[in-house]
Design a protein around this motif. Structure first.
Motif, mmCIF file in Angstrom:
data_model
loop_
_atom_site.group_PDB
_atom_site.id
_atom_site.type_symbol
_atom_site.label_atom_id
_atom_site.label_comp_id
_atom_site.label_asym_id
_atom_site.label_seq_id
_atom_site.Cartn_x
_atom_site.Cartn_y
_atom_site.Cartn_z
ATOM 1 N N ILE A 5 -1.475 9.361 -6.148
ATOM 2 C CA ILE A 5 -1.465 7.910 -6.331
ATOM 3 C C ILE A 5 -0.163 7.327 -5.816
ATOM 4 C CG2 ILE A 5 -1.443 6.060 -8.065
ATOM 5 C CD1 ILE A 5 -3.325 7.928 -9.753
ATOM 6 N N ALA A 6 0.960 7.938 -6.193
ATOM 7 C CA ALA A 6 2.273 7.448 -5.773
ATOM 8 C C ALA A 6 2.436 7.538 -4.262
ATOM 9 C CB ALA A 6 3.374 8.240 -6.466
ATOM 10 N N SER A 9 0.309 4.620 -2.446
ATOM 11 C CA SER A 9 0.587 3.201 -2.675
ATOM 12 C C SER A 9 1.923 3.027 -3.397
ATOM 13 C CB SER A 9 -0.528 2.586 -3.525
ATOM 14 O OG SER A 9 -0.153 1.314 -4.014
ATOM 15 N N THR A 11 2.933 0.282 -4.554
ATOM 16 C CA THR A 11 2.661 -0.610 -5.687
ATOM 17 C C THR A 11 2.303 0.212 -6.919
ATOM 18 O OG1 THR A 11 1.903 -2.365 -4.223
ATOM 19 C CG2 THR A 11 1.197 -2.494 -6.530
ATOM 20 N N TYR A 12 1.413 1.177 -6.738
ATOM 21 C CA TYR A 12 1.024 2.030 -7.864
ATOM 22 C C TYR A 12 2.156 2.979 -8.247
ATOM 23 C CZ TYR A 12 -3.696 0.232 -7.296
ATOM 24 O OH TYR A 12 -4.793 -0.586 -7.217
ATOM 25 N N ARG A 13 2.910 3.447 -7.246
ATOM 26 C CA ARG A 13 4.083 4.285 -7.534
ATOM 27 C C ARG A 13 5.032 3.532 -8.471
ATOM 28 N NH1 ARG A 13 8.502 4.080 -3.165
ATOM 29 N NH2 ARG A 13 8.653 2.069 -4.228
ATOM 30 N N ASP A 14 5.275 2.272 -8.148
ATOM 31 C CA ASP A 14 6.197 1.479 -8.957
ATOM 32 C C ASP A 14 5.666 1.247 -10.369
ATOM 33 O OD1 ASP A 14 7.892 1.447 -6.785
ATOM 34 O OD2 ASP A 14 7.393 -0.607 -6.184
ATOM 35 N N LEU A 15 4.356 1.125 -10.524
ATOM 36 C CA LEU A 15 3.772 1.003 -11.870
ATOM 37 C C LEU A 15 3.946 2.301 -12.652
ATOM 38 C CD1 LEU A 15 0.469 -1.004 -11.249
ATOM 39 C CD2 LEU A 15 2.432 -1.700 -12.653
ATOM 40 N N ILE A 16 3.712 3.426 -11.995
ATOM 41 C CA ILE A 16 3.911 4.724 -12.651
ATOM 42 C C ILE A 16 5.363 4.845 -13.105
ATOM 43 C CG2 ILE A 16 3.979 7.227 -12.269
ATOM 44 C CD1 ILE A 16 1.592 6.757 -10.263
#
Length: 159
Positions: A5-6, A9, A11-16
């Motif tokens: 996932i990271a 994206s 964006t998703y990396r930053d959410l993680i």
């Protein structure tokens, strides 16, 4: 799954990262002896530490120690390559196209380099220059180049 996932994206990396994903992986890696967990966790953590723009350093700085540990003690070529690549990202200057108000890895930020120097990983990086394949050689060279761009005391550890 987190590494995929990271890696796909930022964006998703930053959410993680925002929800503590890096620190959870660091804790896991520092407290396991399972080679399988170490290998897959190292790869996933490296995926959280790279990408453009680079992640906020405060969210990934704790990853330096497990990556240094792999480079100092590890022998698995894939783990060495992932750890070296991640340290090259962590020691890099910030992405110049980033316009975020909260800085990522600051251009010229010497604190990231100092954290890497403090792990005593430099001899291992130098060792891997002569004993490793290109997937390890290039990121090790990049980390050393970034340290050479640090402060005078930081550069002195390369002697």
């Amino acid at each position: 799954a987190l590494g995929n996932i990271a890696g796909d994206s930022t964006t998703y990396r930053d959410l993680i990262l925002k929800y503590g994903g890096a620190d959870a992986l660091v804790t896991l890696l520092m407290n396991t002896t399972s080679q399988n967990i170490l290998k897959h966790g190292n790869w996933a953590l490296s995926s959280l530490c790279c990408g453009k723009p680079l992640p906020k350093f405060k969210l990934v700085k704790n990853a330096i120690v497990p990556f240094a540990r792999v480079l100092i003690n590890g022998t698995d070529p894939e783990m060495l390559a992932d750890a070296a690549s991640a340290l090259s990202c962590l020691s890099s200057k910030k992405n110049s196209s980033s316009s975020q108000t909260e800085h990522n890895l600051l251009d010229g930020d010497k604190s990231a380099i100092q954290l890497i120097v403090d792990t005593n990983v430099i001899p291992a990086l130098i060792k891997h220059l002569s004993a490793s394949g290109l997937s390890i050689l290039f990121p090790c060279l990049k980390v050393i180049k970034n340290i050479a761009g640090g402060t005078e005391p930081q550069r002195d550890v390369l002697n």
